[in-house]
Design an enzyme around this catalytic site. Structure first.
Site, PDB file in Angstrom:
ATOM      1  N   LYS A 134       0.870  -1.184   0.000  1.00  0.00           N
ATOM      2  CA  LYS A 134       0.000   0.000   0.000  1.00  0.00           C
ATOM      3  C   LYS A 134       0.900   1.225   0.000  1.00  0.00           C
ATOM      4  O   LYS A 134       2.043   1.153   0.466  1.00  0.00           O
ATOM      5  CB  LYS A 134      -0.885   0.014   1.253  1.00  0.00           C
ATOM      6  CG  LYS A 134      -2.117   0.869   1.115  1.00  0.00           C
ATOM      7  CD  LYS A 134      -3.229   0.105   0.405  1.00  0.00           C
ATOM      8  CE  LYS A 134      -4.472   0.941   0.219  1.00  0.00           C
ATOM      9  NZ  LYS A 134      -5.567   0.113  -0.327  1.00  0.00           N
TER      10      LYS A 134
HETATM   11  P1  NAD Z   1     -13.190   7.666  -3.040  1.00  0.00           P
HETATM   12  O1  NAD Z   1     -12.145   8.690  -2.801  1.00  0.00           O
HETATM   13  O2  NAD Z   1     -13.680   7.469  -4.427  1.00  0.00           O
HETATM   14  O3  NAD Z   1     -14.465   7.970  -2.106  1.00  0.00           O
HETATM   15  C1  NAD Z   1     -14.352   8.184  -0.736  1.00  0.00           C
HETATM   16  C2  NAD Z   1     -15.701   8.590  -0.195  1.00  0.00           C
HETATM   17  O4  NAD Z   1     -15.593   8.729   1.221  1.00  0.00           O
HETATM   18  C3  NAD Z   1     -16.196   9.928  -0.740  1.00  0.00           C
HETATM   19  O5  NAD Z   1     -17.583   9.859  -1.012  1.00  0.00           O
HETATM   20  C4  NAD Z   1     -15.961  10.880   0.439  1.00  0.00           C
HETATM   21  O6  NAD Z   1     -16.863  11.971   0.459  1.00  0.00           O
HETATM   22  C5  NAD Z   1     -16.223   9.934   1.597  1.00  0.00           C
HETATM   23  N1  NAD Z   1     -15.668  10.469   2.839  1.00  0.00           N
HETATM   24  C6  NAD Z   1     -14.400  10.887   3.079  1.00  0.00           C
HETATM   25  N2  NAD Z   1     -14.315  11.382   4.335  1.00  0.00           N
HETATM   26  C7  NAD Z   1     -15.542  11.246   4.879  1.00  0.00           C
HETATM   27  C8  NAD Z   1     -16.105  11.599   6.145  1.00  0.00           C
HETATM   28  N3  NAD Z   1     -15.358  12.164   7.095  1.00  0.00           N
HETATM   29  N4  NAD Z   1     -17.405  11.319   6.371  1.00  0.00           N
HETATM   30  C9  NAD Z   1     -18.170  10.758   5.421  1.00  0.00           C
HETATM   31  N5  NAD Z   1     -17.686  10.403   4.209  1.00  0.00           N
HETATM   32  C10 NAD Z   1     -16.401  10.654   3.947  1.00  0.00           C
HETATM   33  O7  NAD Z   1     -12.597   6.313  -2.424  1.00  0.00           O
HETATM   34  P2  NAD Z   1     -12.966   4.816  -2.822  1.00  0.00           P
HETATM   35  O8  NAD Z   1     -12.013   4.367  -3.866  1.00  0.00           O
HETATM   36  O9  NAD Z   1     -14.417   4.702  -3.066  1.00  0.00           O
HETATM   37  O10 NAD Z   1     -12.562   4.038  -1.482  1.00  0.00           O
HETATM   38  C11 NAD Z   1     -13.423   3.974  -0.370  1.00  0.00           C
HETATM   39  C12 NAD Z   1     -12.933   2.895   0.578  1.00  0.00           C
HETATM   40  O11 NAD Z   1     -12.878   1.637  -0.110  1.00  0.00           O
HETATM   41  C13 NAD Z   1     -11.546   3.095   1.153  1.00  0.00           C
HETATM   42  O12 NAD Z   1     -11.488   2.539   2.442  1.00  0.00           O
HETATM   43  C14 NAD Z   1     -10.654   2.276   0.223  1.00  0.00           C
HETATM   44  O13 NAD Z   1      -9.446   1.889   0.835  1.00  0.00           O
HETATM   45  C15 NAD Z   1     -11.573   1.095  -0.002  1.00  0.00           C
HETATM   46  N6  NAD Z   1     -11.269   0.323  -1.202  1.00  0.00           N
HETATM   47  C16 NAD Z   1     -11.258   0.915  -2.436  1.00  0.00           C
HETATM   48  C17 NAD Z   1     -11.019   0.141  -3.551  1.00  0.00           C
HETATM   49  C18 NAD Z   1     -11.091   0.706  -4.949  1.00  0.00           C
HETATM   50  O14 NAD Z   1     -11.030  -0.062  -5.912  1.00  0.00           O
HETATM   51  N7  NAD Z   1     -11.256   2.005  -5.103  1.00  0.00           N
HETATM   52  C19 NAD Z   1     -10.736  -1.229  -3.424  1.00  0.00           C
HETATM   53  C20 NAD Z   1     -10.767  -1.808  -2.149  1.00  0.00           C
HETATM   54  C21 NAD Z   1     -11.032  -1.011  -1.049  1.00  0.00           C
END
Ligand code: NAD
Length: 463
Positions: A134
């Site tokens: 990561k």
């Molecule tokens: P992203 O940046 O596209 O979206 C993040 C979301 O979280 C946004 O809607 C943002 O407004 C919200 N957010 C941030 N701070 C916040 C708060 N204080 N209160 C409420 N909402 C809040 O990110 P993503 O790619 O969708 O990833 C989200 C999660 O999924 C993370 O934990 C990431 O590690 C995990 N993840 C992502 C992937 C991927 O393929 N993108 C894969 C596995 C796991």
């Protein structure tokens, strides 16, 4: 003093922290609030239950490599700013290090270590030939112009270029990074490596735009995987997807895709919260329209005031939305709650407040250990992150396979293979849960550790 397997299992069941002697042996701080400590403690509890070899426990309790870099970037106004970046390579016994890059103001080493660890376990659980890594950069992408974001991405790539590679460590998108960021990283790495052809340097990252070697189906893959796991597991909890009520925190890549795919299957997404606020509609939000709105405006703020018709694709066309408070969001009654934002958002207080039967952890580490304990006491099932959000890395693996073999798969093939892998991982978790009579998080850890233990048994440790 070593605890017995029963003690450990009981502690795990109660969400308690049992201090394994390995913490002293490898010098890890026994700080129950530290996210890396929490991750290792969870793994060690599962390791004790299956009597995993000591050497595997100590190897997994620390990452192999922790890389920290500082690099200057010229900002649009001409001044230079120094950024801090990380890449943690946790384990590569099963294959090259694999894991996302996060661009966020709060990125710090323990966080990245914890997420790298989770990647090792996730890849082992779904049994794809990758290890865990990561990385991230301390920055707020929203505050950077497009050209500043490009320079941050390229300078960070230059800083870690000797530590990544298609056969060694393959980053991907995470919070704050996009397919465009991956394209800049691939292009920079490619230019620095001076290679092309069968050794395609663009395979250094996954999650790229399709035009430069990305896979069809990758953008929605994590959300799709969440839904695949829910479809496999919900019958056990007697919850039909059709008309099921869902709430989500986080409406970025993962949350918005999970919401759209669930809506396609007839579920009602009742409430959504992001970093700007929360919305609710008891008939079901028009999540397609909300996703379009969020893509254009950067958040859900103001969606309730938009004019125009709803999306044509769901049964919720034209529906509105009411702004609700954070407390109202957390206490909205639903069947399934999906945390899809950042770590630790489902804390003890919120765990007492939520009204749901199942928590599907689409985000990484969204539930604190104290909250886990409350959920268990309240009989709320938790489908753990390492299973629930493994769809992203699985389709990243498909992208890498396509890049390395110069083929492209159609989206049907991607979805079919993803569904097969997610269902098998869900079954492995359910079997471990039944065999060891434990909660689902411990069961997923056990299934992953059994695979890693097997790999180390066959490979041995050399020299
Ligand atoms: P992203 O940046 O596209 O979206 C993040 C979301 O979280 C946004 O809607 C943002 O407004 C919200 N957010 C941030 N701070 C916040 C708060 N204080 N209160 C409420 N909402 C809040 O990110 P993503 O790619 O969708 O990833 C989200 C999660 O999924 C993370 O934990 C990431 O590690 C995990 N993840 C992502 C992937 C991927 O393929 N993108 C894969 C596995 C796991």
């Amino acid at each position: 003093m070593s605890s017995t397997a029963t003690d450990v299992k009981n502690a795990a069941a109660q969400g308690g922290t049992d201090w394994d002697p390995i913490f002293d042996e490898i010098g890890l701080p026994k700080d129950p609030t530290n996210i890396y400590t929490q991750t290792v403690a969870t793994m060690l509890r599962a390791a004790e239950i299956i009597n995993l070899k000591h050497r595997c426990r100590i190897i997994l309790a620390q990452p192999k490599n922790e890389i920290m870099v500082h690099f200057p970037v010229r900002m649009d106004d001409g001044h230079h700013r120094l950024f801090k970046g990380y890449r943690v390579q946790h384990n590569n016994a099963c294959g090259p290090y694999k894991g996302g890059l996060r661009f966020h103001k709060d990125v710090h080493l323990d966080d990245v270590k914890s997420l790298a660890f989770l990647m090792t376990m996730k890849c082992a659980l779904v049994q794809i030939p990758f290890g865990g890594g990561k990385g991230g950069v301390n920055c707020t992408p929203r505050d950077l112009s497009a050209s500043e974001l490009e320079r941050v991405s390229r300078r960070f790539t230059a800083a870690i270029a000797n530590d990544i590679g298609p056969d060694y460590d393959i980053p991907a998108p995470d919070v704050g990074t996009t397919p465009q960021v991956m394209a800049w990283i691939a292009d920079t790495y490619s230019a620095l490596s001076g290679r092309s052809g069968p050794d395609d340097p663009f395979a250094v990252v996954t999650g790229k735009p399709v035009a430069v070697g990305g896979s069809l189906g990758r953008e929605k893959a994590t959300g799709q995987g969440v839904v695949d796991v829910l479809r496999e597991m919900l019958p056990d909890f007697d919850i039909p997807i059709e008309d099921m009520r869902v709430s989500l925190i986080g409406f970025g890549n993962v949350g918005s895709w999970a919401a759209r795919i669930l809506a396609d299957l007839g579920a009602n997404v009742i409430a959504v919260m992001d970093h700007t606020g929360a919305l609710r509609n008891d008939e079901g939000l028009d999540v397609y329209a909300l996703a379009d709105y969020t893509a254009q405006n950067g958040s859900i703020a103001g969606f309730e005031k938009r004019t125009g018709t709803g999306s044509k694709t769901t049964k919720h066309s034209g529906n509105g939305a009411d702004v609700i408070t954070e407390d109202e969001f957390w206490s909205t009654p639903v069947d399934v709650f999906i945390p899809a934002a950042l770590e630790g958002m489902l804390n003890e207080e919120r765990a007492k407040q939520i009204h749901c039967r199942v928590v599907a952890e689409a985000a990484n580490a969204p539930t604190t250990p104290d909250a886990d304990k409350v959920l268990q006491q309240r009989g709320i099932e938790v489908i753990p992150d390492m299973l629930c959000n493994a769809g992203g890395v699985t389709v990243s693996y498909f992208e890498w396979v396509q890049n390395r073999s110069n083929v492209t798969w159609d989206v049907e093939q991607v979805d079919r293979e993803l569904n097969r892998i997610m269902c098998m991982a869900a079954r492995r978790t359910i079997l471990a849960r039944q065999k060891y009579d434990t909660d689902m998080r411990t069961a997923a850890n056990i299934a992953a550790l059994e695979h890693l233990g097997d790999v180390y048994q066959h490979r041995g440790i050399w020299p």
